[in-house]
Design a protein around this motif. Structure first.
Motif, short mmCIF file in Angstrom:
data_model
loop_
_atom_site.label_atom_id
_atom_site.label_comp_id
_atom_site.label_asym_id
_atom_site.label_seq_id
_atom_site.Cartn_x
_atom_site.Cartn_y
_atom_site.Cartn_z
N ALA A 269 0.84 -1.20 0.00
CA ALA A 269 0.00 0.00 0.00
C ALA A 269 0.88 1.24 0.00
O ALA A 269 0.61 2.21 -0.72
CB ALA A 269 -0.91 -0.01 1.21
N SER A 275 -5.14 1.48 -2.48
CA SER A 275 -5.79 0.38 -1.76
C SER A 275 -6.30 -0.65 -2.76
O SER A 275 -6.28 -1.84 -2.51
CB SER A 275 -7.02 0.84 -0.99
OG SER A 275 -6.78 1.95 -0.24
N SER A 276 -6.76 -0.13 -3.88
CA SER A 276 -7.37 -1.01 -4.86
C SER A 276 -6.34 -1.99 -5.45
O SER A 276 -6.58 -3.19 -5.52
CB SER A 276 -7.98 -0.14 -5.94
OG SER A 276 -8.66 -0.90 -6.84
N THR A 278 -3.77 -2.96 -4.09
CA THR A 278 -3.24 -3.81 -3.02
C THR A 278 -4.20 -4.94 -2.64
O THR A 278 -3.81 -5.85 -1.90
CB THR A 278 -2.90 -2.94 -1.77
OG1 THR A 278 -2.15 -1.81 -2.21
CG2 THR A 278 -2.05 -3.66 -0.76
N ILE A 279 -5.44 -4.88 -3.15
CA ILE A 279 -6.44 -5.90 -2.77
C ILE A 279 -5.90 -7.34 -2.81
O ILE A 279 -6.06 -8.09 -1.85
CB ILE A 279 -7.74 -5.79 -3.62
CG1 ILE A 279 -8.48 -4.51 -3.28
CG2 ILE A 279 -8.66 -6.99 -3.37
CD1 ILE A 279 -9.73 -4.27 -4.12
N THR A 282 -3.70 -7.84 0.25
CA THR A 282 -4.44 -7.75 1.51
C THR A 282 -5.30 -9.01 1.69
O THR A 282 -5.30 -9.62 2.76
CB THR A 282 -5.38 -6.52 1.51
OG1 THR A 282 -4.71 -5.42 0.91
CG2 THR A 282 -5.79 -6.14 2.90
N ALA A 305 -11.57 -1.77 0.69
CA ALA A 305 -10.63 -1.05 -0.17
C ALA A 305 -11.35 0.02 -0.98
O ALA A 305 -10.74 0.95 -1.49
CB ALA A 305 -9.92 -2.02 -1.10
N GLY A 352 -9.89 3.90 -4.42
CA GLY A 352 -8.61 3.47 -3.86
C GLY A 352 -7.45 3.60 -4.81
O GLY A 352 -6.73 2.64 -5.06
N THR A 390 -2.57 5.33 2.75
CA THR A 390 -3.07 4.13 2.10
C THR A 390 -2.76 2.89 2.95
O THR A 390 -3.57 1.97 3.07
CB THR A 390 -2.48 4.00 0.68
OG1 THR A 390 -2.71 5.22 -0.01
CG2 THR A 390 -3.12 2.88 -0.09
N ASN A 393 -5.29 2.89 5.53
CA ASN A 393 -6.58 2.47 4.95
C ASN A 393 -6.71 0.95 4.92
O ASN A 393 -7.71 0.39 5.35
CB ASN A 393 -6.70 2.99 3.51
CG ASN A 393 -6.96 4.50 3.46
OD1 ASN A 393 -7.29 5.10 4.48
ND2 ASN A 393 -6.80 5.10 2.30
N ILE A 394 -5.68 0.28 4.43
CA ILE A 394 -5.83 -1.18 4.27
C ILE A 394 -5.66 -1.90 5.62
O ILE A 394 -6.21 -2.97 5.82
CB ILE A 394 -4.90 -1.76 3.19
CG1 ILE A 394 -3.43 -1.55 3.53
CG2 ILE A 394 -5.19 -1.21 1.81
CD1 ILE A 394 -2.80 -2.82 3.96
N ASP A 397 -9.06 -1.99 7.03
CA ASP A 397 -9.89 -3.04 6.43
C ASP A 397 -9.62 -4.38 7.10
O ASP A 397 -10.54 -5.15 7.40
CB ASP A 397 -9.58 -3.19 4.93
CG ASP A 397 -9.80 -1.88 4.17
OD1 ASP A 397 -10.51 -1.01 4.70
OD2 ASP A 397 -9.25 -1.74 3.07
#
Ligand code: ASP
Length: 433
Positions: A269, A275-276, A278-279, A282, A305, A352, A390, A393-394, A397
């Protein structure tokens, strides 16, 4: 050396190389010939190429992974008819953590007053983008064409489609079972693809960070030092303090274990500021390392995300207080409450991807009558903050995902508490070959 260690090492080396190149660009201590070579061949050549390919390969996995993994998850979930409860808990916790984040940021912003005594830069300008009406935002969650949603990477539409499909599969008897096992197999294959790409991650992380740090404007950071460090400090406080408390209070689990096991997604991230993108990392970490069952993780992680951005909310909170101070405008208690509400919504609407938090900040500022031109003042230091927020952010989540999983009996405590996850994971991978 384990993959996580390699990725961490790549991060440190990448930052060090970037800082060195940056220093050379300003002081020229390596001489003009060598500097030219470094900038043209390495920074804008090799590192740029490797970094971009790395991000592309991460993004490549997002849509297939979310779709297939969520179909499998929804399939298992609807058998126990817990979809509604799960969605309610998840969204509720996402909103709660964001509201805490923004309140903390406003508190810090008003206590430390990073903008007090700063002169307004006269020529600054910033063109705000019109935000779509709320009704459109709601209607747009529902896809008209699944292929279009996937082509555009529209996460919320993909989530709705996958939930519907998973639910239908679980209600379709024998044919449903056949399709379900097809998707389960496909899920394994996609996870393996993610695993393969992950082997290249250290090179990607190194290249991205070396390039980014060599181009970072340290001068801007020095000038806006107070704002920069208030945001950074609040991000760390939220990431290390609030999450630790929440996890302990709401699930009784050891927060240090979670933070340690989330190190590689955090580095991803940080280096991608997305974030997107990195999905895939994650999701893999939350399932394989924290032990969250697929039926919870596949729903909570892509959703988080997309809508849960605590780090972004923190930046927006401090930025609002900062801009109000710079322009000498009092926004009052009602103003602050409006900021809490709009910044929570703004962070839901923030995609993200890098830098979007700054765009949705315009919405928050407009709501309380602050000049959007203020954004131009903080733009110069936003990149590094974007990387850190970021990561927050993750992490948020993954914390919510773990809390929800624990409360739904969908968390493997054995996996969560296992400290040797890395070696076991690679053993498993090796034996599967
Ligand atoms: N880069 C952030 C993310 O992807 C969004 C933002 O704050 O700009 O999570």
């Amino acid at each position: 050396m384990g993959l996580t260690t390699k990725i961490l090492l790549a991060m440190v080396l990448g930052i060090a190389a970037g800082v060195l190149f940056n220093f050379n660009n300003t002081s020229g201590f390596l001489g003009s010939g060598a500097s030219k070579l470094i900038n043209e061949l390495l920074v804008n050549g090799l590192f740029d190429i490797v970094g971009r390919i790395f991000i592309a390969s991460l993004k490549l996995m997002v849509v297939p992974l979310v779709l297939v993994s969520l179909i499998c998850g929804a399939c298992a979930l609807s058998e126990s008819s817990r979809v509604g409860v799960l969605a309610g808990k998840t969204v509720g916790l996402y909103m709660l953590t964001t509201a805490i984040a923004i309140s903390l940021a406003l508190l810090m912003g008003t206590l430390i007053q990073p903008g007090a005594g700063m002169a307004v830069a006269g020529s600054s300008s910033f063109e705000p983008q019109a935000s779509p009406p709320l009704t459109d935002v709601l209607v747009n969650i529902f896809p008209t064409n699944p292929v279009d949603a996937m082509a555009k990477g529209n996460m919320l539409q993909i989530i709705v489609f996958a939930l519907l499909m998973g639910y239908a599969i679980s209600r379709s008897g024998k044919p449903g079972q056949r399709i379900a096992s097809f998707f389960q197999d496909l899920n394994e294959v996609i996870m393996r693809m993610v695993g393969l790409l992950m082997k290249f991650a250290p090179y990607g992380v190194f290249a991205l960070l070396a390039k980014l740090f060599s181009e970072l404007g340290w001068n801007a950071i020095l000038q806006l030092g107070k704002y920069f460090f208030v945001v950074l400090f609040t991000l760390l406080l939220h990431g290390l303090g609030v999450y630790t408390l929440l996890l302990k209070l709401l699930s009784g689990l050891n927060p240090l274990k979670l933070l340690k096991k989330m190190r590689s997604p955090m580095v991803f991230a940080f280096s991608t500021a997305s974030s997107s993108a990195t999905i895939p990392v994650t999701l893999t970490a939350v399932e394989k390392r924290l032990g969250v069952d697929n039926r919870v993780a596949a729903f909570t992680i892509p959703l988080g995300a997309t809508i849960n951005m605590d780090g972004t909310a923190i930046m927006q909170g401090v930025a609002t207080a900062f801009i109000a101070q710079v322009y000498g405008i009092e926004i009052g208690l009602m103003g602050y409450l409006t900021v809490v509400l709009t910044a929570t919504l703004a962070s839901v609407g923030t995609a993200g991807v890098p830098g979007v938090g700054l765009i949705t900040l315009a919405m928050v500022l407009q709501q309380v009558g602050l000049p959007v031109e203020g954004i131009a003042i903080i733009m110069g230091v936003d990149r590094l903050l974007d990387m850190v927020r970021t990561s927050v952010n993750i992490t948020g989540d993954s914390v919510v995902s773990t809390i929800v999983a624990k409360s739904e009996n969908a968390l493997s405590l054995e996996t969560f508490n296992d400290s040797n996850y890395e070696s076991k994971l690679s053993e498993k991978m090796a034996s599967a070959h």
